[in-house]
Design a protein around this motif. Structure first.
Motif, PDB file in Angstrom:
ATOM      1  N   ASN A  60       0.838  -1.206   0.000  1.00 32.22           N
ATOM      2  CA  ASN A  60       0.000   0.000   0.000  1.00 32.22           C
ATOM      3  C   ASN A  60       0.870   1.252   0.000  1.00 32.22           C
ATOM      4  O   ASN A  60       0.625   2.210  -0.758  1.00 32.22           O
ATOM      5  N   VAL A  61       1.884   1.250   0.854  1.00 34.27           N
ATOM      6  CA  VAL A  61       2.788   2.397   0.931  1.00 34.27           C
ATOM      7  C   VAL A  61       3.543   2.570  -0.388  1.00 34.27           C
ATOM      8  O   VAL A  61       3.674   3.689  -0.904  1.00 34.27           O
ATOM      9  N   ALA A  62       4.035   1.464  -0.932  1.00 34.51           N
ATOM     10  CA  ALA A  62       4.795   1.538  -2.183  1.00 34.51           C
ATOM     11  C   ALA A  62       3.935   2.081  -3.318  1.00 34.51           C
ATOM     12  O   ALA A  62       4.380   2.917  -4.115  1.00 34.51           O
ATOM     13  N   ILE A  63       2.688   1.625  -3.394  1.00 29.80           N
ATOM     14  CA  ILE A  63       1.775   2.094  -4.441  1.00 29.80           C
ATOM     15  C   ILE A  63       1.435   3.570  -4.211  1.00 29.80           C
ATOM     16  O   ILE A  63       1.394   4.369  -5.154  1.00 29.80           O
ATOM     17  N   GLY A  64       1.192   3.940  -2.955  1.00 28.79           N
ATOM     18  CA  GLY A  64       0.903   5.340  -2.651  1.00 28.79           C
ATOM     19  C   GLY A  64       2.024   6.261  -3.096  1.00 28.79           C
ATOM     20  O   GLY A  64       1.787   7.328  -3.669  1.00 28.79           O
ATOM     21  N   LEU A  65       3.257   5.846  -2.867  1.00 33.32           N
ATOM     22  CA  LEU A  65       4.410   6.647  -3.283  1.00 33.32           C
ATOM     23  C   LEU A  65       4.517   6.717  -4.800  1.00 33.32           C
ATOM     24  O   LEU A  65       4.785   7.779  -5.377  1.00 33.32           O
ATOM     25  N   ALA A  66       4.289   5.578  -5.457  1.00 29.27           N
ATOM     26  CA  ALA A  66       4.372   5.563  -6.920  1.00 29.27           C
ATOM     27  C   ALA A  66       3.333   6.482  -7.545  1.00 29.27           C
ATOM     28  O   ALA A  66       3.616   7.195  -8.516  1.00 29.27           O
ATOM     29  N   ARG A  67       2.129   6.500  -6.983  1.00 29.55           N
ATOM     30  CA  ARG A  67       1.081   7.370  -7.532  1.00 29.55           C
ATOM     31  C   ARG A  67       1.420   8.845  -7.350  1.00 29.55           C
ATOM     32  O   ARG A  67       0.950   9.695  -8.104  1.00 29.55           O
ATOM     33  N   LEU A  68       2.243   9.132  -6.365  1.00 31.21           N
ATOM     34  CA  LEU A  68       2.640  10.524  -6.125  1.00 31.21           C
ATOM     35  C   LEU A  68       3.936  10.881  -6.853  1.00 31.21           C
ATOM     36  O   LEU A  68       4.518  11.925  -6.611  1.00 31.21           O
ATOM     37  N   GLY A  69       4.365   9.990  -7.736  1.00 26.36           N
ATOM     38  CA  GLY A  69       5.487  10.313  -8.611  1.00 26.36           C
ATOM     39  C   GLY A  69       6.854   9.872  -8.137  1.00 26.36           C
ATOM     40  O   GLY A  69       7.871  10.294  -8.689  1.00 26.36           O
ATOM     41  N   HIS A  70       6.899   8.995  -7.121  1.00 31.85           N
ATOM     42  CA  HIS A  70       8.178   8.548  -6.585  1.00 31.85           C
ATOM     43  C   HIS A  70       8.477   7.113  -7.009  1.00 31.85           C
ATOM     44  O   HIS A  70       7.596   6.370  -7.413  1.00 31.85           O
ATOM     45  N   ARG A  71       9.734   6.739  -6.868  1.00 33.00           N
ATOM     46  CA  ARG A  71      10.171   5.396  -7.232  1.00 33.00           C
ATOM     47  C   ARG A  71      10.209   4.539  -5.972  1.00 33.00           C
ATOM     48  O   ARG A  71      10.980   4.820  -5.046  1.00 33.00           O
ATOM     49  N   SER A  72       9.408   3.503  -5.949  1.00 37.45           N
ATOM     50  CA  SER A  72       9.333   2.648  -4.768  1.00 37.45           C
ATOM     51  C   SER A  72       9.628   1.204  -5.147  1.00 37.45           C
ATOM     52  O   SER A  72       9.313   0.759  -6.255  1.00 37.45           O
ATOM     53  N   GLY A  73      10.243   0.487  -4.218  1.00 39.44           N
ATOM     54  CA  GLY A  73      10.556  -0.915  -4.422  1.00 39.44           C
ATOM     55  C   GLY A  73       9.996  -1.759  -3.297  1.00 39.44           C
ATOM     56  O   GLY A  73       9.961  -1.321  -2.140  1.00 39.44           O
ATOM     57  N   TRP A  74       9.563  -2.968  -3.632  1.00 40.91           N
ATOM     58  CA  TRP A  74       8.875  -3.835  -2.666  1.00 40.91           C
ATOM     59  C   TRP A  74       9.523  -5.213  -2.657  1.00 40.91           C
ATOM     60  O   TRP A  74       9.606  -5.877  -3.692  1.00 40.91           O
ATOM     61  N   ILE A  75      10.005  -5.624  -1.481  1.00 37.29           N
ATOM     62  CA  ILE A  75      10.599  -6.944  -1.285  1.00 37.29           C
ATOM     63  C   ILE A  75       9.545  -7.852  -0.658  1.00 37.29           C
ATOM     64  O   ILE A  75       8.960  -7.502   0.377  1.00 37.29           O
ATOM     65  N   THR A  76       9.304  -9.011  -1.262  1.00 33.69           N
ATOM     66  CA  THR A  76       8.301  -9.920  -0.720  1.00 33.69           C
ATOM     67  C   THR A  76       8.482 -11.307  -1.305  1.00 33.69           C
ATOM     68  O   THR A  76       9.383 -11.556  -2.119  1.00 33.69           O
ATOM     69  N   ARG A  77       7.596 -12.204  -0.913  1.00 33.44           N
ATOM     70  CA  ARG A  77       7.437 -13.512  -1.551  1.00 33.44           C
ATOM     71  C   ARG A  77       5.953 -13.736  -1.800  1.00 33.44           C
ATOM     72  O   ARG A  77       5.119 -13.377  -0.966  1.00 33.44           O
ATOM     73  N   VAL A  78       5.646 -14.327  -2.933  1.00 32.20           N
ATOM     74  CA  VAL A  78       4.266 -14.716  -3.245  1.00 32.20           C
ATOM     75  C   VAL A  78       4.267 -16.177  -3.661  1.00 32.20           C
ATOM     76  O   VAL A  78       5.305 -16.724  -4.058  1.00 32.20           O
ATOM     77  N   GLY A  79       3.109 -16.805  -3.586  1.00 32.20           N
ATOM     78  CA  GLY A  79       3.000 -18.195  -3.996  1.00 32.20           C
ATOM     79  C   GLY A  79       3.057 -18.357  -5.505  1.00 32.20           C
ATOM     80  O   GLY A  79       2.770 -17.422  -6.259  1.00 32.20           O
ATOM     81  N   ASP A  80       3.418 -19.558  -5.924  1.00 31.18           N
ATOM     82  CA  ASP A  80       3.421 -19.883  -7.347  1.00 31.18           C
ATOM     83  C   ASP A  80       2.007 -20.306  -7.737  1.00 31.18           C
ATOM     84  O   ASP A  80       1.739 -21.455  -8.087  1.00 31.18           O
ATOM     85  N   ASP A  81       1.091 -19.353  -7.622  1.00 29.19           N
ATOM     86  CA  ASP A  81      -0.325 -19.623  -7.880  1.00 29.19           C
ATOM     87  C   ASP A  81      -0.927 -18.428  -8.606  1.00 29.19           C
ATOM     88  O   ASP A  81      -0.262 -17.399  -8.793  1.00 29.19           O
TER      89      ASP A  81
END
Length: 317
Positions: A38-59
């Motif tokens: 949410n924070v990363a997307i909020g920053l991107a919408r305001l014109g900033h470069r954001s990066g997100w570290i995570t893991r998601v399932g292979d689904d």
């Protein structure tokens, strides 16, 4: 190069298409939500470069999530696909106006398997800020280790750490939560607690006294969110109240704190004064509550500017 790097779990969000007890719902809308994305997307919408570290399932949910977050302009090159664990899900029950309840199904999810090995030092080292949420260390021991590895790398490269306690009592014992959240706060440069989180950590609600407790731990700046009343910022010299924005009808309060964090950090990145950055955070947080969904109400720069200038007016006519 990115402006802000954050790390944590995002889940598939299912919301009944009807209001009331979820047991009577037959159709659901699928969205995505998680404090850090949410924070990363909020920053991107305001014109900033954001990066997100995570893991998601292979689904399919994990693949849809990566596509969605990438499509919002967030750098997901260090969002890894875990082939041995699923993507987490949660349900948001809108029982009635002002009564929103959340049920998580995240045990043993892919993101709960985050570990120090997921932290790429070269990637983190070029960020302007590192954002950490108190949710991530509560997910598992390996997540706890990953958070402190991220802190270690940020400290090594003198990158300011912004910490939102984001207390989730259902995820761990109160004793453990207090211990870990205070340990992270002691390493942070900026802390963004809600007043209730401050009361949990220090048994203190007075913004000035509460801010000073975090300053004593080592923070340089503390911004205490007080809901519709706005926020206070506290440093070694002063405690200043920045009024919030009146919202006639709160549709969905979930995600407002993440909106505040993105708006506030956006202000810092744009070299605004602390007061103006807090004002921007207040505005984004207010706008999020007016829309159903964690990220659907996050504004772009033009919408935000219009809201701050005249929040009660429809100037699009």
């Amino acid at each position: 190069m990115v402006d802000v790097i954050t790390m944590g779990e995002t889940m598939a969000l299912f919301t009944p298409d009807s209001t009331g007890l979820m047991r009577y719902a037959h159709t659901f809308t699928r969205k995505f939500g998680g404090a850090e994305s949410n924070v990363a997307i909020g920053l991107a919408r305001l014109g900033h470069r954001s990066g997100w570290i995570t893991r998601v399932g292979d689904d399919e949910l994990g693949k849809a999530m990566l596509s969605f977050v990438r499509g919002e302009g967030v750098d997901v090159r260090f969002a890894r696909i875990d082939r041995e664990a699923p993507t987490g899900i949660y349900f948001k029950e809108l029982r009635r106006e002002g009564d929103v309840r959340i049920q998580y199904y995240r045990k043993d999810s892919a993101a709960s398997r985050l570990s120090p090995a997921d932290i790429d030092e070269a990637y983190v080292s070029q960020a302007r800020f590192v954002h950490i949420s108190g949710i991530t260390p509560a997910l598992s021991e390996s997540c706890h280790e990953a958070v402190f590895k991220l802190i270690e790398v940020a400290k090594k490269h003198q990158i300011p750490i912004v910490f939102d306690p984001n207390l989730r009592k259902k995820l761990w014992s109160e004793t453990k939560a207090r211990e870990v959240l205070l340990a992270i706060a002691a390493q942070a440069d900026i802390v963004l607690p809600g007043v209730e989180e401050g009361a949990f950590l220090f048994n203190e609600r007075d913004p000035d006294k509460l801010g000073k407790r975090f300053i004593e731990l080592g923070a340089k700046l503390v911004v205490i969110k007080v809901g519709a009343e706005g926020a206070y910022y506290v440093d070694e010299n002063e405690c200043v109240h920045v009024p919030g924005y009146r919202v006639e009808r709160v549709i969905d309060p979930v995600g407002a704190g993440d909106g505040f964090a993105s708006g506030f950090m956006s202000g810092l990145l744009d070299n605004l004064s602390i007061e103006a950055a807090v004002q921007r955070g207040n505005a984004v947080g207010a706008m999020v509550t007016m829309v159903n969904g964690d990220v659907e109400g996050l504004p772009g720069k033009e919408d935000l500017t219009r809201f701050i200038a005249a929040p009660a007016e429809d100037v699009s006519r």
